[in-house]
Design an enzyme around this catalytic site. Structure first.
Site, PDB file in Angstrom:
ATOM      1  CD  GLN A   1     -19.708 -19.213 -84.796  1.00 37.81           C
ATOM      2  OE1 GLN A   1     -20.543 -19.083 -83.651  1.00 37.81           O
ATOM      3  NE2 GLN A   1     -18.624 -18.274 -84.566  1.00 37.81           N
TER       4      GLN A   1
ATOM      5  CB  CYS B   1     -19.110 -21.250 -77.481  1.00 34.76           C
ATOM      6  SG  CYS B   1     -20.337 -20.868 -76.110  1.00 34.76           S
TER       7      CYS B   1
ATOM      8  CE  LYS C   1     -16.002 -14.154 -82.535  1.00 43.57           C
ATOM      9  NZ  LYS C   1     -16.000 -14.555 -81.094  1.00 43.57           N
TER      10      LYS C   1
ATOM     11  CG  HIS D   1     -13.192 -12.914 -77.815  1.00 42.08           C
ATOM     12  ND1 HIS D   1     -14.673 -12.953 -77.734  1.00 42.08           N
ATOM     13  CD2 HIS D   1     -12.751 -11.991 -76.934  1.00 42.08           C
ATOM     14  CE1 HIS D   1     -15.134 -12.487 -76.674  1.00 42.08           C
ATOM     15  NE2 HIS D   1     -13.848 -11.742 -76.081  1.00 42.08           N
TER      16      HIS D   1
ATOM     17  N   GLY E   1     -13.397  -7.916 -79.615  1.00 43.34           N
ATOM     18  CA  GLY E   1     -12.953  -7.473 -78.060  1.00 43.34           C
ATOM     19  C   GLY E   1     -12.721  -5.941 -77.929  1.00 43.34           C
TER      20      GLY E   1
END
Length: 421
Positions: free
Chosen positions: A147, A176, A215, A243, A277
């Site tokens: 990543q 992030c 992601k 997520h 999650g």
């Protein structure tokens, strides 16, 4: 198998650096890497061990495939996923915490695949020491997602080409939510600049042989999330990990992940989708896969406390009725010993080891805070000192076991759907 360190495998890294960025000054972060005096920044092995670990060479990556149609991309995405065994249980990317020895520990206990920690694409391209310290792998470390965070398509491609021979996906971090990502203009803060997001994915997809994954986090509005995910697929992503929290929902204990949003993304896309999650134990894995229809799950924070999660082990916090007789004989101190042995085999910076020891032994340190304080005051760590510390904890008593239901087994890797609808 000795770990492969990337920098020594590249042909003359100094010459390569000048080729990649002939006029760029070293970034402040890279400069810090070159001058850091903190003992925790040192690798947990000698230079001789490092040199021995890097002696195996690999061939240059193949030429990128020609452009393909949208239908062909979807077919290739599923074909690649199935060739990997359709892994369902994946170690999520964690800065400084999903490094090689920790990945290998999780793989011992049921993880089918793993992400590297997030790597900064610009520093990775520019700085040899960063490459050699922050990214290592080995033959058994597959399937592997590498990543990167990035905001420049060309620099991201330069970094991605370096790792292409070592991984199964090059992943772009669009999730992030931390302040450092805001300052650096990457991660979830690129959700404010979707044309840039699209160009990052398109440039990798058109120029790499290895598939591209992304992601992401969800938007507050579902329709925005679905438009975002569809754009990533159209841009060439072969896999999306979702997520189920927004950019502002940083506290995983305060905000539950939205599995309904993940299900909606899965229903809208034609490529593999992973759910991230609310994964605290294997019952959560089962419930999440049933609820979302996702092709696999990622876990992060819970694995830091319990790397044996995917083998069906639970910490005391998540123990259920009937688990009282399920004391497995395994505890987190045992896992620390295993982790330390893997670190001797696969050297990493001491700061990573210190962090993992704190997280895995958190329950023990609450019983014996004086031992935690000794660890905090220890300026230079050694394996001998850490092994002695774990033995002292065991001798002091207050063992905190891991629990496992009698007869429970982890989800088999080949229990996968064969339809890609």
């Amino acid at each position: 198998m000795r770990p492969r360190r990337l920098a020594p495998l590249l042909p003359d890294p100094r010459r390569l650096l000048r080729y990649l960025n002939p006029s760029a000054a070293m970034s402040p972060a890279a400069a810090h890497l070159a001058t850091a005096a903190d003992a925790d920044e040192d690798l947990c092995a000698s230079a001789a061990a490092d040199a021995a670990a890097a002696e195996e060479l690999v061939p240059a990556p193949p030429l990128p495939p020609p452009p393909v149609s949208a239908e062909e991309r979807v077919e290739r995405a599923w074909a690649h996923w199935r060739r990997l065994g359709a892994p369902r249980l994946t170690v999520a990317p964690m800065v400084d915490n999903s490094e090689l020895p920790f990945r290998m520990l999780c793989r011992r206990y049921g993880a089918d695949a793993a992400y590297t920690p997030m790597l900064h694409s610009r520093i990775f391209s520019e700085n040899e020491k960063y490459r050699s310290m922050e990214f290592t792998t080995c033959k058994e470390d597959r399937p592997l997602f590498v990543q990167f965070c990035a905001n420049d398509p060309d620099i991201l491609l330069q970094a991605a080409k370096m790792v292409e021979p070592y991984c199964d996906y090059v992943d772009i971090n669009f999730g992030c939510p931390q302040r450092i990502a805001r300052r650096g203009n990457y991660g979830a803060f690129l959700m404010d600049n979707l044309p840039l997001v699209k160009s990052l994915v398109q440039n990798l997809s058109a120029n790499l042989h290895v598939p591209v994954s992304c992601k992401i986090r969800v938007f507050p509005q579902l329709e925005d999330t679905l438009a975002y995910a569809k754009m990533l697929e159209e841009a060439g992503a072969s896999l999306v990990a979702v997520h189920g929290r927004t950019r502002d929902q940083k506290d995983g204990k305060k905000f539950r992940a939205d599995w309904d949003a993940i299900k909606a993304v899965k229903d809208a896309l034609r490529i593999p989708v992973l759910a991230n999650g609310n994964i605290r134990h294997m019952e959560d894995v089962k419930d999440c896969l049933e609820h979302t229809g996702a092709d696999g799950v990622l876990s992060a924070e819970t694995l830091l406390e319990n790397p044996a999660l995917f083998a069906g082990f639970r910490t005391k916090e998540w123990k259920e009725d009937g688990d009282e007789n399920g004391d497995s004989g395994l505890d987190q101190a045992d896992l620390v010993i295993e982790y330390l042995k893997l670190c001797e085999q696969y050297p990493v910076p001491w700061r990573m080891i210190r962090s993992h020891v704190h997280k895995m032994l958190g329950d023990w340190f609450r019983v014996h805070p004086e031992v935690r304080e000794e660890l905090n005051k220890q300026p230079i760590l050694t394996f001998e000192w850490l092994h002695d510390m774990v033995m002292r904890l065991k001798q002091l008593g207050g063992r905190v076991p891991l629990y496992r239901k009698e007869g429970s087994i982890p989800m088999a890797r080949n229990e996968v759907a064969t339809e890609n609808a």
